[in-house]
Design an enzyme around this catalytic site. Structure first.
Site, PDB file in Angstrom:
ATOM      1  N   ARG A  16       0.833  -1.213   0.000  1.00  0.00           N
ATOM      2  CA  ARG A  16       0.000   0.000   0.000  1.00  0.00           C
ATOM      3  C   ARG A  16       0.860   1.252   0.000  1.00  0.00           C
ATOM      4  NH1 ARG A  16      -4.543  -2.105   4.253  1.00  0.00           N
ATOM      5  NH2 ARG A  16      -5.692  -3.327   2.718  1.00  0.00           N
TER       6      ARG A  16
ATOM      7  N   GLU B  76      -1.636  -8.926  -5.018  1.00  0.00           N
ATOM      8  CA  GLU B  76      -3.021  -9.398  -5.136  1.00  0.00           C
ATOM      9  C   GLU B  76      -3.084 -10.887  -5.499  1.00  0.00           C
ATOM     10  OE1 GLU B  76      -5.629  -8.007  -4.097  1.00  0.00           O
ATOM     11  OE2 GLU B  76      -4.875  -5.988  -3.768  1.00  0.00           O
TER      12      GLU B  76
ATOM     13  N   GLY C 251       2.015 -22.274  -2.231  1.00  0.00           N
ATOM     14  CA  GLY C 251       1.157 -23.271  -2.884  1.00  0.00           C
ATOM     15  C   GLY C 251       0.636 -22.779  -4.223  1.00  0.00           C
TER      16      GLY C 251
ATOM     17  N   TYR D 189     -10.944 -10.572 -10.975  1.00  0.00           N
ATOM     18  CA  TYR D 189     -10.627  -9.933  -9.693  1.00  0.00           C
ATOM     19  C   TYR D 189      -9.312  -9.153  -9.788  1.00  0.00           C
ATOM     20  CZ  TYR D 189      -8.768  -9.012  -5.175  1.00  0.00           C
ATOM     21  OH  TYR D 189      -8.196  -8.328  -4.131  1.00  0.00           O
TER      22      TYR D 189
ATOM     23  N   ASP E  83     -14.407 -10.212  -4.060  1.00  0.00           N
ATOM     24  CA  ASP E  83     -13.830 -11.471  -3.583  1.00  0.00           C
ATOM     25  C   ASP E  83     -14.696 -11.984  -2.440  1.00  0.00           C
ATOM     26  OD1 ASP E  83     -13.197  -9.914  -1.380  1.00  0.00           O
ATOM     27  OD2 ASP E  83     -11.045 -10.301  -1.438  1.00  0.00           O
TER      28      ASP E  83
ATOM     29  N   CYS F 233     -20.266  -5.767  14.714  1.00  0.00           N
ATOM     30  CA  CYS F 233     -21.029  -4.625  14.189  1.00  0.00           C
ATOM     31  C   CYS F 233     -20.748  -3.339  14.957  1.00  0.00           C
ATOM     32  CB  CYS F 233     -22.515  -4.933  14.202  1.00  0.00           C
ATOM     33  SG  CYS F 233     -22.922  -6.382  13.193  1.00  0.00           S
TER      34      CYS F 233
HETATM   35  N1  ADE Z   1      -7.410  -8.794   0.089  1.00  0.00           N
HETATM   36  C1  ADE Z   1      -6.872  -8.910  -1.125  1.00  0.00           C
HETATM   37  N2  ADE Z   1      -6.316  -7.757  -1.508  1.00  0.00           N
HETATM   38  C2  ADE Z   1      -6.490  -6.884  -0.510  1.00  0.00           C
HETATM   39  C3  ADE Z   1      -6.149  -5.537  -0.328  1.00  0.00           C
HETATM   40  N3  ADE Z   1      -5.488  -4.869  -1.247  1.00  0.00           N
HETATM   41  N4  ADE Z   1      -6.525  -4.956   0.822  1.00  0.00           N
HETATM   42  C4  ADE Z   1      -7.208  -5.661   1.750  1.00  0.00           C
HETATM   43  N5  ADE Z   1      -7.541  -6.921   1.640  1.00  0.00           N
HETATM   44  C5  ADE Z   1      -7.187  -7.546   0.517  1.00  0.00           C
END
Ligand code: ADE
Length: 359
Positions: A23, A35, A79, A118, A136, A196
């Site tokens: 990030r 990803e 895997g 995805y 997802d 929640c």
């Molecule tokens: N799961 C898969 N990719 C993600 C992401 N970028 N941020 C949070 N959860 C994830």
């Protein structure tokens, strides 16, 4: 109204998001790798592989030029090795047809080997802030509750309907953060047993208002067993004894001592995450250790592949939990689970112990 919900979501994300390496910038190559890794395992289990992969293959061209065996070996521990091979094929395709860049549209991106709906949507939204909503398992759970979607979410027609809901919920001003925020809510808050009280969406959540958050998402009547791999760290001290410890808060073996272990699997919720720092360190320290697979183990809710590594570990473990050291002979007594039996049988069968006589 939806704008306010989206804004609450983004605000929550800014304050609560995990600090994850992929990030830190918007490099589409790094996002792609992260990803694909995240499709098969959870964050804690992929970070070591992620760093190692990018250290060796820091760019799309380096991946395109790498030997397949090298790429596969960097995938060790994750895997599904076909994904590693496809990543390399995808990199070669992008180098050949797109000047080592990523096309900025869904249609062309979907032609790249190994990039499915995805991943394409994740790359376009997270790297380029293009308006594509991802879907997802976590997102499906969040949306099925938010909109009270009662159909079986695993049917193909539900996938389409949920994708439509994801598209209409997308915040077009911040698609990348919005997508990651929904996934983050699914991973941390809107888990199978949802929290929640901590959820920024709860005021607008239809399932919550109808009291149905625990019933959704609806899947099939028979619950499918969750497939996981449990990787145990068998750490031997100088007396050839195995380190075991007790922790009433972990996911399995809450009431008995067990060796450190981590759980690997697809789309697992937060409760499977190992929170203890020592495991993260062990996982990192032993990324190169041989992994031994034991046969499958099935319990009511889970289908478990057991694996283990054996290491000599004589450092003092700064451990806040009660712990003990057990000889291999007494492993089943001290770690009273049929898994202990399977592991110790396997160790005897492989005659490791003689091989490791110098331990
Ligand atoms: N799961 C898969 N990719 C993600 C992401 N970028 N941020 C949070 N959860 C994830």
């Amino acid at each position: 109204m939806i704008n306010q919900v989206q804004a609450n979501l983004l605000k929550w994300y800014d304050l609560n998001k995990r600090d994850l390496p992929f990030r830190k910038d918007k490099d589409p190559y790094k996002i792609w790798i992260s990803e694909v890794m995240l499709q098969q395992t959870r964050v804690i289990a992929m970070l070591g592989s992620y760093f190692e992969f990018l250290k060796e293959l820091p760019s799309l061209n380096s991946l395109a030029n790498a030997e397949e065996s090298r790429v596969v070996s960097l995938w060790k521990g994750l895997g599904y090795y076909s994904r590693a091979k496809n990543l390399r094929k995808g990199a070669i395709y992008l180098a050949t047809y797109h000047n080592s860049d990523f096309p900025r549209n869904l249609e062309d991106l979907l032609k790249v080997p190994g990039i499915g709906p995805y991943t394409a949507r994740a790359i376009l939204s997270i790297a380029y802030d293009l308006p594509f909503a991802v879907l997802d398992g976590n997102v499906k759970r969040v949306l099925s509750r938010l909109y009270y979607f009662e159909e079986n979410i695993n049917l193909p027609k539900s996938h389409k309907l949920l994708q439509n809901l994801a598209d209409s919920f997308l915040n077009k001003n911040a698609p990348g953060d919005h997508n990651q925020a929904v996934m983050e809510i699914g991973a941390l808050v809107c888990t199978p047993t949802p929290n929640c009280l901590a959820c920024p969406l709860s005021k607008s959540c239809k399932a919550k208002s109808l009291g149905g958050q625990d019933k959704l998402p609806f899947t099939t009547k028979e619950k499918k067993k969750i497939k996981i791999e449990m990787k145990f760290f068998l750490l031997f001290n100088a007396n050839k004894e195995i380190f075991l410890y007790s922790d009433s808060k972990r996911k399995f073996f809450k009431t008995i001592p067990a060796p450190p272990f981590i759980i690997i699997g697809e789309n697992l919720d937060e409760s499977y995450y190992e929170k203890n720092k020592i495991h993260i360190n062990l996982f990192k320290s032993f990324t190169n250790s041989p992994i031994y697979l034991v046969k499958k183990h099935s319990i009511t809710t889970h289908e478990i592949t057991i694996s283990y590594i054996i290491e000599y570990y004589n450092e003092l473990i700064p451990f806040e939990h009660p712990y003990l050291f057990s000889s291999l002979e007494n492993l089943e007594k001290n770690f009273p689970s049929s898994i202990a039996k399977k592991i110790s049988n396997d160790i005897h069968k492989k005659k490791f112990f003689n091989l490791k006589a110098e331990l």
